[in-house]
Design a protein around this motif. Structure first.
Motif, PDB file in Angstrom:
ATOM      1  N   MET A   1       0.836  -1.199   0.000  1.00 33.65           N
ATOM      2  CA  MET A   1       0.000   0.000   0.000  1.00 33.65           C
ATOM      3  C   MET A   1       0.871   1.250   0.000  1.00 33.65           C
ATOM      4  O   MET A   1       2.029   1.215   0.411  1.00 33.65           O
ATOM      5  CB  MET A   1      -0.946   0.000   1.203  1.00 33.65           C
ATOM      6  N   SER A   2       0.307   2.345  -0.517  1.00 33.13           N
ATOM      7  CA  SER A   2       1.088   3.583  -0.548  1.00 33.13           C
ATOM      8  C   SER A   2       0.995   4.277   0.812  1.00 33.13           C
ATOM      9  O   SER A   2      -0.046   4.224   1.470  1.00 33.13           O
ATOM     10  CB  SER A   2       0.570   4.510  -1.656  1.00 33.13           C
ATOM     11  N   ILE A   3       2.111   4.868   1.211  1.00 35.03           N
ATOM     12  CA  ILE A   3       2.181   5.558   2.510  1.00 35.03           C
ATOM     13  C   ILE A   3       1.983   7.052   2.264  1.00 35.03           C
ATOM     14  O   ILE A   3       2.805   7.692   1.601  1.00 35.03           O
ATOM     15  CB  ILE A   3       3.535   5.305   3.207  1.00 35.03           C
ATOM     16  N   SER A   4       0.897   7.609   2.777  1.00 40.11           N
ATOM     17  CA  SER A   4       0.609   9.027   2.536  1.00 40.11           C
ATOM     18  C   SER A   4       1.418   9.930   3.468  1.00 40.11           C
ATOM     19  O   SER A   4       1.867   9.503   4.543  1.00 40.11           O
ATOM     20  CB  SER A   4      -0.886   9.303   2.736  1.00 40.11           C
ATOM     21  N   ALA A   5       1.573  11.174   3.025  1.00 45.16           N
ATOM     22  CA  ALA A   5       2.330  12.164   3.822  1.00 45.16           C
ATOM     23  C   ALA A   5       1.638  12.421   5.152  1.00 45.16           C
ATOM     24  O   ALA A   5       2.281  12.649   6.183  1.00 45.16           O
ATOM     25  CB  ALA A   5       2.456  13.459   3.031  1.00 45.16           C
ATOM     26  N   SER A   6       0.281  12.356   5.142  1.00 46.74           N
ATOM     27  CA  SER A   6      -0.460  12.625   6.387  1.00 46.74           C
ATOM     28  C   SER A   6      -0.228  11.517   7.417  1.00 46.74           C
ATOM     29  O   SER A   6      -0.174  11.766   8.619  1.00 46.74           O
ATOM     30  CB  SER A   6      -1.960  12.768   6.090  1.00 46.74           C
ATOM     31  N   MET A   7      -0.063  10.262   6.939  1.00 45.77           N
ATOM     32  CA  MET A   7       0.227   9.141   7.841  1.00 45.77           C
ATOM     33  C   MET A   7       1.602   9.330   8.482  1.00 45.77           C
ATOM     34  O   MET A   7       1.789   9.115   9.689  1.00 45.77           O
ATOM     35  CB  MET A   7       0.177   7.807   7.085  1.00 45.77           C
ATOM     36  N   VAL A   8       2.559   9.744   7.666  1.00 39.88           N
ATOM     37  CA  VAL A   8       3.920   9.979   8.163  1.00 39.88           C
ATOM     38  C   VAL A   8       3.904  11.112   9.188  1.00 39.88           C
ATOM     39  O   VAL A   8       4.518  11.021  10.252  1.00 39.88           O
ATOM     40  CB  VAL A   8       4.889  10.320   6.996  1.00 39.88           C
TER      41      VAL A   8
END
Length: 304
Positions: free
Chosen positions: A1-8
């Motif tokens: 899955m792609s890791i979003s900037a907001s998750m980081v």
């Protein structure tokens, strides 16, 4: 899955870990937020272990009074810069609160704390802040209805003092005069660093060692051997008066001893005031600080 900037960003805010570390943690845990937190924690703890042998002689002394209970703690860091860090200050405040409120006994680091232990919280603080941190010492006083506890911090956490005063009645102990007395004596202890409450509380080994030093000094200065004992007796009395709290000259009014000031303050408070015990923590006292020879270090790097 792609890791979003907001998750980081969210993971970074929760853990204070670096941006790239947060991204890697989320990738390794396939986007599972809690697993990413644990991954960072494990990674941080691994880094913390390497920091544990570094000398931590900076830091802060903190104290707090809540009702009839007071506590003073010393938490050390490697640098003064970290001691001013908000995260470090918050951790120290949590330790003080824990010492005051916890009923747990035994080793502080194994005591329950926020679903884990104090030791776990310490390791997390080391991992987050990036420096070795040591909870060096703590002390807690709990007094009774006729008692008063008071704390004082000097020099932005360089010295912490805690005192217990007993009044002849509960009204005396809770009076404004008793509080002023406790506050003044705390200030005095910070400034004058007494070794004991009274001569009866002085460590006999300390007195014996001082006697031996004085004896040798007097012999070397040419005093008659038969007079030495009498001279040393007088000098020991002076030593005790200078180093026992109740016999010391009060720092705010050298015409009064602390015991004389206690009598004066007791009368104002409408009874008697007695100092029961005190604790004084001085930041880094007794810790051997590592002093680097910068020139030698540079020379060794150059192979000289």
């Amino acid at each position: 899955m792609s890791i979003s900037a907001s998750m980081v960003k969210e993971l970074r805010e929760k853990t204070n870990a670096g941006m790239m570390d947060c991204k890697k943690a989320l990738e390794e845990s396939k986007g599972d937020f809690n697993a990413a937190v644990e991954w960072l924690r494990v990674k941080g703890l691994s880094a913390a272990a390497k920091k544990a042998d570094r000398i931590a002689a900076e830091g802060t002394v903190a104290a707090k009074t809540t009702g009839k209970t007071a506590a003073v703690v010393e938490v050390n860091s490697e640098t003064d810069f970290v001691a001013r860090n908000d995260g470090f200050k918050a951790f120290v405040n949590e330790v003080v609160d824990h010492v005051i409120n916890s009923t747990a006994t035994g080793d502080l680091l194994t005591q329950p704390f926020k679903g884990a232990t104090v030791g776990d919280a310490l390791k997390n603080a080391v991992a987050t802040i990036g420096e070795n941190i040591v909870i060096r010492r703590t002390e807690k006083y709990t007094t009774n209805d006729t008692g008063l506890v008071h704390t004082y911090i000097h020099g932005e956490g360089k010295i912490g003092v805690m005192i217990e005063v007993q009044g002849s009645t509960a009204a005396v102990a809770s009076s404004a005069d008793a509080k002023t007395f406790a506050s003044d004596v705390c200030l005095h202890i910070a400034a004058m660093n007494p070794m004991a409450l009274s001569s009866a509380d002085m460590n006999p080994e300390t007195v014996a060692k001082e006697k031996e030093i004085l004896k040798q000094k007097n012999l070397e200065s040419g005093k008659k051997p038969e007079m030495i004992e009498k001279i040393v007796e007088g000098q020991i009395r002076k030593f005790l008066a200078e180093n026992c709290l109740v016999d010391q000259a009060f720092v705010k009014n050298p015409d009064l001893t602390i015991s004389a000031y206690a009598k004066e303050a007791g009368k104002k408070a409408g009874g008697e005031l007695t100092i029961k015990r005190f604790t004084r923590f001085e930041l880094g006292a007794g810790i051997e600080k590592k002093v680097n020879d910068f020139a030698a270090e540079v020379a060794s790097m150059q192979g000289h």
